[in-house]
Motif scaffolding. Structure first.
Motif, PDB file in Angstrom:
ATOM      1  N   ALA A 173      76.181 -32.709 -36.646  1.00 39.36           N
ATOM      2  CA  ALA A 173      76.653 -33.075 -37.982  1.00 39.36           C
ATOM      3  C   ALA A 173      75.559 -32.911 -39.017  1.00 39.36           C
ATOM      4  CB  ALA A 173      77.159 -34.509 -37.965  1.00 39.36           C
ATOM      5  N   ASN A 174      74.308 -33.231 -38.651  1.00 34.80           N
ATOM      6  CA  ASN A 174      73.249 -33.168 -39.662  1.00 34.80           C
ATOM      7  C   ASN A 174      72.714 -31.762 -39.888  1.00 34.80           C
ATOM      8  OD1 ASN A 174      71.666 -32.721 -37.428  1.00 34.80           O
ATOM      9  ND2 ASN A 174      70.279 -34.442 -37.766  1.00 34.80           N
ATOM     10  N   GLU A 175      73.353 -30.766 -39.290  1.00 37.48           N
ATOM     11  CA  GLU A 175      73.013 -29.371 -39.582  1.00 37.48           C
ATOM     12  C   GLU A 175      74.196 -28.615 -40.188  1.00 37.48           C
ATOM     13  OE1 GLU A 175      71.127 -27.232 -36.460  1.00 37.48           O
ATOM     14  OE2 GLU A 175      69.586 -28.760 -36.114  1.00 37.48           O
ATOM     15  N   GLN A 176      75.261 -29.341 -40.487  1.00 36.46           N
ATOM     16  CA  GLN A 176      76.412 -28.721 -41.145  1.00 36.46           C
ATOM     17  C   GLN A 176      76.294 -28.959 -42.649  1.00 36.46           C
ATOM     18  OE1 GLN A 176      80.269 -29.363 -39.470  1.00 36.46           O
ATOM     19  NE2 GLN A 176      79.480 -29.560 -37.392  1.00 36.46           N
ATOM     20  N   ILE A 177      76.317 -27.870 -43.399  1.00 38.03           N
ATOM     21  CA  ILE A 177      76.116 -27.949 -44.841  1.00 38.03           C
ATOM     22  C   ILE A 177      77.305 -27.330 -45.560  1.00 38.03           C
ATOM     23  CG2 ILE A 177      73.613 -27.975 -44.725  1.00 38.03           C
ATOM     24  CD1 ILE A 177      73.693 -24.948 -45.311  1.00 38.03           C
ATOM     25  N   ALA A 178      77.477 -27.703 -46.820  1.00 36.07           N
ATOM     26  CA  ALA A 178      78.586 -27.196 -47.630  1.00 36.07           C
ATOM     27  C   ALA A 178      78.169 -27.235 -49.094  1.00 36.07           C
ATOM     28  CB  ALA A 178      79.846 -28.037 -47.401  1.00 36.07           C
ATOM     29  N   THR A 179      78.964 -26.604 -49.928  1.00 35.41           N
ATOM     30  CA  THR A 179      78.692 -26.592 -51.371  1.00 35.41           C
ATOM     31  C   THR A 179      79.238 -27.832 -52.067  1.00 35.41           C
ATOM     32  OG1 THR A 179      80.750 -25.430 -51.908  1.00 35.41           O
ATOM     33  CG2 THR A 179      78.839 -24.072 -51.345  1.00 35.41           C
ATOM     34  N   ASP A 180      79.837 -28.748 -51.338  1.00 31.14           N
ATOM     35  CA  ASP A 180      80.599 -29.859 -51.918  1.00 31.14           C
ATOM     36  C   ASP A 180      79.774 -30.765 -52.828  1.00 31.14           C
ATOM     37  OD1 ASP A 180      82.699 -28.867 -50.493  1.00 31.14           O
ATOM     38  OD2 ASP A 180      82.727 -30.443 -48.978  1.00 31.14           O
ATOM     39  N   THR A 217      77.307  -9.682 -53.054  1.00 33.76           N
ATOM     40  CA  THR A 217      78.203  -8.554 -52.858  1.00 33.76           C
ATOM     41  C   THR A 217      78.105  -7.613 -54.059  1.00 33.76           C
ATOM     42  OG1 THR A 217      80.161  -9.398 -54.016  1.00 33.76           O
ATOM     43  CG2 THR A 217      79.771 -10.214 -51.772  1.00 33.76           C
ATOM     44  N   PRO A 218      78.672  -6.414 -53.970  1.00 37.35           N
ATOM     45  CA  PRO A 218      78.678  -5.519 -55.139  1.00 37.35           C
ATOM     46  C   PRO A 218      79.383  -6.130 -56.348  1.00 37.35           C
ATOM     47  CG  PRO A 218      79.209  -4.301 -53.141  1.00 37.35           C
ATOM     48  CD  PRO A 218      79.179  -5.742 -52.756  1.00 37.35           C
ATOM     49  N   SER A 219      80.259  -7.106 -56.119  1.00 41.42           N
ATOM     50  CA  SER A 219      80.952  -7.767 -57.221  1.00 41.42           C
ATOM     51  C   SER A 219      80.152  -8.923 -57.800  1.00 41.42           C
ATOM     52  CB  SER A 219      82.316  -8.286 -56.751  1.00 41.42           C
ATOM     53  OG  SER A 219      83.142  -7.238 -56.317  1.00 41.42           O
ATOM     54  N   GLY A 220      79.178  -9.429 -57.043  1.00 38.91           N
ATOM     55  CA  GLY A 220      78.406 -10.582 -57.467  1.00 38.91           C
ATOM     56  C   GLY A 220      78.265 -11.580 -56.343  1.00 38.91           C
ATOM     57  N   PRO A 221      77.609 -12.707 -56.598  1.00 40.79           N
ATOM     58  CA  PRO A 221      77.373 -13.690 -55.531  1.00 40.79           C
ATOM     59  C   PRO A 221      78.629 -14.474 -55.186  1.00 40.79           C
ATOM     60  CG  PRO A 221      76.568 -14.535 -57.621  1.00 40.79           C
ATOM     61  CD  PRO A 221      77.027 -13.128 -57.887  1.00 40.79           C
ATOM     62  N   VAL A 222      78.742 -14.815 -53.904  1.00 36.04           N
ATOM     63  CA  VAL A 222      79.869 -15.612 -53.437  1.00 36.04           C
ATOM     64  C   VAL A 222      79.361 -16.524 -52.337  1.00 36.04           C
ATOM     65  CG1 VAL A 222      80.643 -13.947 -51.689  1.00 36.04           C
ATOM     66  CG2 VAL A 222      82.313 -15.467 -52.786  1.00 36.04           C
ATOM     67  N   TRP A 223      80.003 -17.675 -52.158  1.00 39.50           N
ATOM     68  CA  TRP A 223      79.551 -18.663 -51.193  1.00 39.50           C
ATOM     69  C   TRP A 223      80.638 -18.961 -50.169  1.00 39.50           C
ATOM     70  CZ3 TRP A 223      77.683 -18.211 -55.971  1.00 39.50           C
ATOM     71  CH2 TRP A 223      76.307 -18.387 -56.166  1.00 39.50           C
ATOM     72  N   HIS A 224      80.194 -19.222 -48.934  1.00 37.12           N
ATOM     73  CA  HIS A 224      81.101 -19.715 -47.895  1.00 37.12           C
ATOM     74  C   HIS A 224      81.311 -21.215 -48.104  1.00 37.12           C
ATOM     75  CE1 HIS A 224      80.631 -16.333 -44.714  1.00 37.12           C
ATOM     76  NE2 HIS A 224      80.492 -15.857 -45.938  1.00 37.12           N
ATOM     77  N   ARG A 225      82.398 -21.729 -47.522  1.00 34.99           N
ATOM     78  CA  ARG A 225      82.686 -23.159 -47.657  1.00 34.99           C
ATOM     79  C   ARG A 225      81.627 -23.992 -46.930  1.00 34.99           C
ATOM     80  NH1 ARG A 225      88.729 -24.072 -45.781  1.00 34.99           N
ATOM     81  NH2 ARG A 225      87.894 -23.161 -43.861  1.00 34.99           N
TER      82      ARG A 225
END
Length: 779
Positions: free
Chosen positions: A518-525, A557-565
């Motif tokens: 659990a303490n190695e799971q990260i998110a943008t939240d 990406t070629p379109s710009g930055p994107v983030w995973h959940r």
């Protein structure tokens, strides 16, 4: 003649990558989608009931040449204006050009298609191919070729639904040639061409099963696809629409959408032309997804994720309280306040008795999935507050709704049954930010006693955010050279033990690596903490967490930055590009690019690059997808970096985020920032001076000198003592008005090392609690 039956029991849906979506603004109850340059799912009489899989065309001669337009892949999409869903599709081939115009009737449940075949019209003929899914059911449809009141009609029916496909030519040319109906993958029109190179079969009935309808057409005509409670009713509507000039239907669609757009405030002058067009298109996407019967209800998407590989519709045709409230926030931003008020009215009508909202629901309010998400109890409160702050409540009475919602939050928080990604239980920064804001904003609607407790609870949770969700000196922190970071979610059983620092509690999720601690799971939240004013953009904990997610979750990406959940997300295509099938690998979400843009704004930076990135991640028609492909190109699956994957497109929530970021850029702060929450905290963490025990958070120690309040879900007599039950005494709880009953124990004078023991006598049940509790006084 009856068409041969098909053994196919689970037909799939159309591609999720929609080119466009549309509806009328009149009394018609019909919604259409376009993908691969043809009509795909059409919904009637509600926005959650699909009636067809697709309606496309084959162009062929009688010498063995034939082309299915959807497989040709050389087309362009045009709209009269970005906010008008009247669609022109131009398909190009060396031998022909096929121009298709798609427009709904304003007054009838009919979709009109005007087409023109140009080029080698001496030898080529168009053939329409329709796959029925009446009522969303592919197993029990029946289809017929018939004459109705002297007109040729292709019919289908199933249960309470019927459809009719009719045609009318503007020239003297005979509109219909040969016609046939069949069963999918056995006797359908596509199989006819695939096996014979031309049209051979002419069956006049097919089914029950997954049925298709096909007809040979003239080089130019108007098709009317009508829906009704019977085949005859559908035919009457279709024929009535064919007696109206197509150009007048097209002009009416343009006129009503023009009027609607002018009623909004969608002009942002300092944006580029492309971004202004994307903003206008986004506003239209929100409006298209509203239902007619259940005013205020908006579904998450008119797409079926990975539809070509999916036998069921998934859940995107349902209402999510969170998505709906986020959408209403965008409506407020663009000036569509009556639409936002309708959302609030709908939410009030569908609130559950205990104060929460269903994880998701059918339009009428019946439950679908059964999860409980704390933020979905909070978002409607924020919507009511946002309308109140603007003086736009319009007489809607919100006090009871707010009281019940905050009561649920108070009784169940800080723990949520599921996070916003609908997977895990525990304490999550996004969920908690929304809940804290709801307690503050909603307190203004409450009486004095309830208001005081709501604010006390909000302060307590805000003060403990880092204690519950921030970890330090972990292997991941050392590896990436930061002091610590906010984790994705703290499991509930870790809350009263080691807090977020627990390395041993694993989270069950859809992740590629379910054994990740659990303490190695990260998110943008955690970015929501800044957006709502609970933490400053330059807070050390925020900055360190930002470094982590940029290294682990970001893709350029070629379109710009994107983030995973979150790291290890398993919701997306497989590495080889094959469809998500219950497992896979999560991809980048343009929605999260928009959230990052809001953080950039609060950091003093221009969020324009994030708006431009979201705009670049769109499909051929400008729609924003749920996810974009962020690996090497996979040509066989039409997957390219920075462009839409086969997840849902459009995602209404993503378009809402784009709209908000456009207006936030003008204001200089998030357009949906809760006013009272910002005034109360302004990014500063409150001091902990008041300790709360219960109802869900049961601390084992409290700080010396702080007040101590026990909060319970039912009235009780608290029996308590100190240092092994010395000086035992009783105190009755009082009702806060939120379904929480509190008793403040006079223990401020206790010293570090002292202990408090307590239990309860439940007054309503007339019985003792079976457990004795103890709390330690700490430094």
């Amino acid at each position: 003649m009856q068409a041969p039956r098909s053994a196919l029991s689970h037909p799939t849906w159309a591609p999720a990558r929609k080119d466009m979506v549309g509806t009328s603004l009149g009394s018609s109850r019909l919604w259409f989608t376009v993908a691969e340059g043809i009509v795909t799912e059409v919904y009637y009489p509600r926005v959650d009931i699909p009636q067809i899989r697709d309606l496309g065309f084959i162009i062929a001669d009688d010498q063995g040449f034939w082309v299915e337009l959807r497989r040709l892949g050389n087309y362009e999409i045009n709209l009269p204006k970005p906010y008008i869903p009247a669609v022109e599709v131009i398909h190009r081939h060396a031998r022909f050009t096929f121009i298709l115009k798609i427009c709904p009737s304003q007054r009838r449940d009919v979709l009109l298609l005007h087409y023109q075949l140009q080029g080698d019209t001496q030898n080529l003929r168009p053939y329409v191919l329709l796959s029925a899914r009446l009522g969303g059911d592919a197993k029990n449809n029946q289809a017929f070729v018939a004459e109705h009141n002297g007109h040729r009609v292709l019919w289908a029916n199933q249960g309470p639904f019927g459809l009719a496909l009719m045609a009318s030519s503007e020239t003297d040319e005979v509109t219909w040639g040969r016609c046939s109906v069949g069963c999918l993958e056995q006797s359908d029109g596509w199989q006819d061409f695939n096996r014979h190179g031309r049209m051979i079969w002419q069956y006049d009935s097919a089914g029950p099963g997954a049925v298709t309808l096909m007809g040979e057409l003239s080089s130019q005509a108007t098709l009317a696809l009508g829906f009704g409670s019977s085949m005859e009713a559908a035919a009457t509507l279709a024929m009535s629409s064919l007696n109206e000039d197509f150009s007048s239907v097209w002009n009416a669609q343009c006129r009503v959408w023009e009027e609607w757009y002018k009623s909004c405030n969608c002009n942002v002058s300092d944006l580029s032309r492309d971004l202004q067009q994307k903003l206008a298109l986004s506003s239209m996407v929100l409006k298209v997804h509203e239902d007619r019967t259940y005013c205020g209800a908006t579904v998450a998407s008119l797409a079926v994720p990975w539809g070509e590989n999916n036998h069921n519709r998934g859940g995107y045709h349902l209402v999510w309280c969170r998505d709906l409230a986020e959408t209403a926030g965008a409506m407020i931003a663009m000036g569509a306040v009556e639409d936002a008020r309708n959302v609030l009215r709908y939410l009030i009508a569908t609130q559950q008795a205990d104060g929460h909202w269903l994880q998701n629901q059918w339009l009428g309010g019946a439950s679908f999935w059964q999860g409980i998400q704390l933020d979905e109890a909070a978002f409607p409160v924020l919507l009511a507050s946002a309308l109140r702050d603007r003086g736009e409540l319009g007489g809607i009475s919100c006090k009871d709704m707010v009281r019940r919602a905050l009561g649920f939050i108070a009784r169940e928080g800080p723990v949520t049954g599921q996070d916003r990604w609908e997977e895990d239980s525990g304490v999550n920064t996004f969920t908690l930010a929304v809940a804290i804001a709801a307690l503050v904003e909603g307190s203004i609607f409450l009486d004095e006693e309830a208001r005081g407790f709501a604010l006390q609870l909000a302060d307590s949770w805000n003060a403990r955010l880092e204690e519950w969700t921030f970890v330090a000196d972990t292997s991941l922190a050392r590896k990436l050279k930061v002091s610590g970071y906010y984790i994705r979610i703290t499991p509930e059983d870790a809350l009263v033990h080691e807090g977020a620092q627990s390395e041993h509690v694993l989270i069950k999720n859809r992740a590629c690596d379910p054994n990740l601690p659990a303490n190695e799971q990260i998110a943008t939240d955690f970015l929501q903490l800044v957006r709502y004013g609970l933490r400053k953009a330059d807070d050390t904990c925020i900055l360190d967490s930002l470094k982590i997610i940029d290294q682990k979750l970001k893709t350029d990406t070629p379109s710009g930055p994107v983030w995973h959940r979150y790291n290890g997300d398993g919701y997306g295509e497989h590495e080889d590009g094959s469809a998500f099938d219950g497992s896979g690998r999560g991809r980048g979400w343009p929605l999260l690019t928009g959230e990052r843009g809001h953080y950039a704004l609060l950091s003093g930076n221009d969020p324009l690059p994030y708006l431009e990135a979201m705009a670049a991640m769109t499909g051929v028609g400008g729609l924003i997808p749920e996810q974009v492909w962020d690996s090497e190109p996979v040509p066989e699956h039409h997957l390219n970096p920075g462009k839409p994957s086969d997840s849902a497109m459009p995602l209404v929530w993503a378009h809402s985020e784009f709209i908000k970021l456009c207006y936030s850029r003008i204001l200089g702060y998030p357009v949906d920032r809760p006013v009272a929450t910002w005034k109360r905290y302004q990014g500063i963490r409150p001091e902990i001076t008041h300790e709360l025990w219960g109802p869900r958070y049961l601390p084992r120690h409290i700080r010396s000198g702080n007040t101590f309040t026990i909060a319970l879900r039912a009235p009780a007599r608290v029996h308590w003592g100190i240092n092994s039950w010395h000086d035992a005494q009783d105190i009755d709880t009082r009702d806060t008005g939120l379904g929480v009953y509190v008793a403040e124990l006079p223990v401020v004078g206790l010293k570090p090392g002292d202990t408090i023991q307590f239990t309860f006598y439940w007054l309503d049940q007339e019985k003792w609690e079976s457990t004795d509790y103890e709390v330690l006084i700490a430094e």
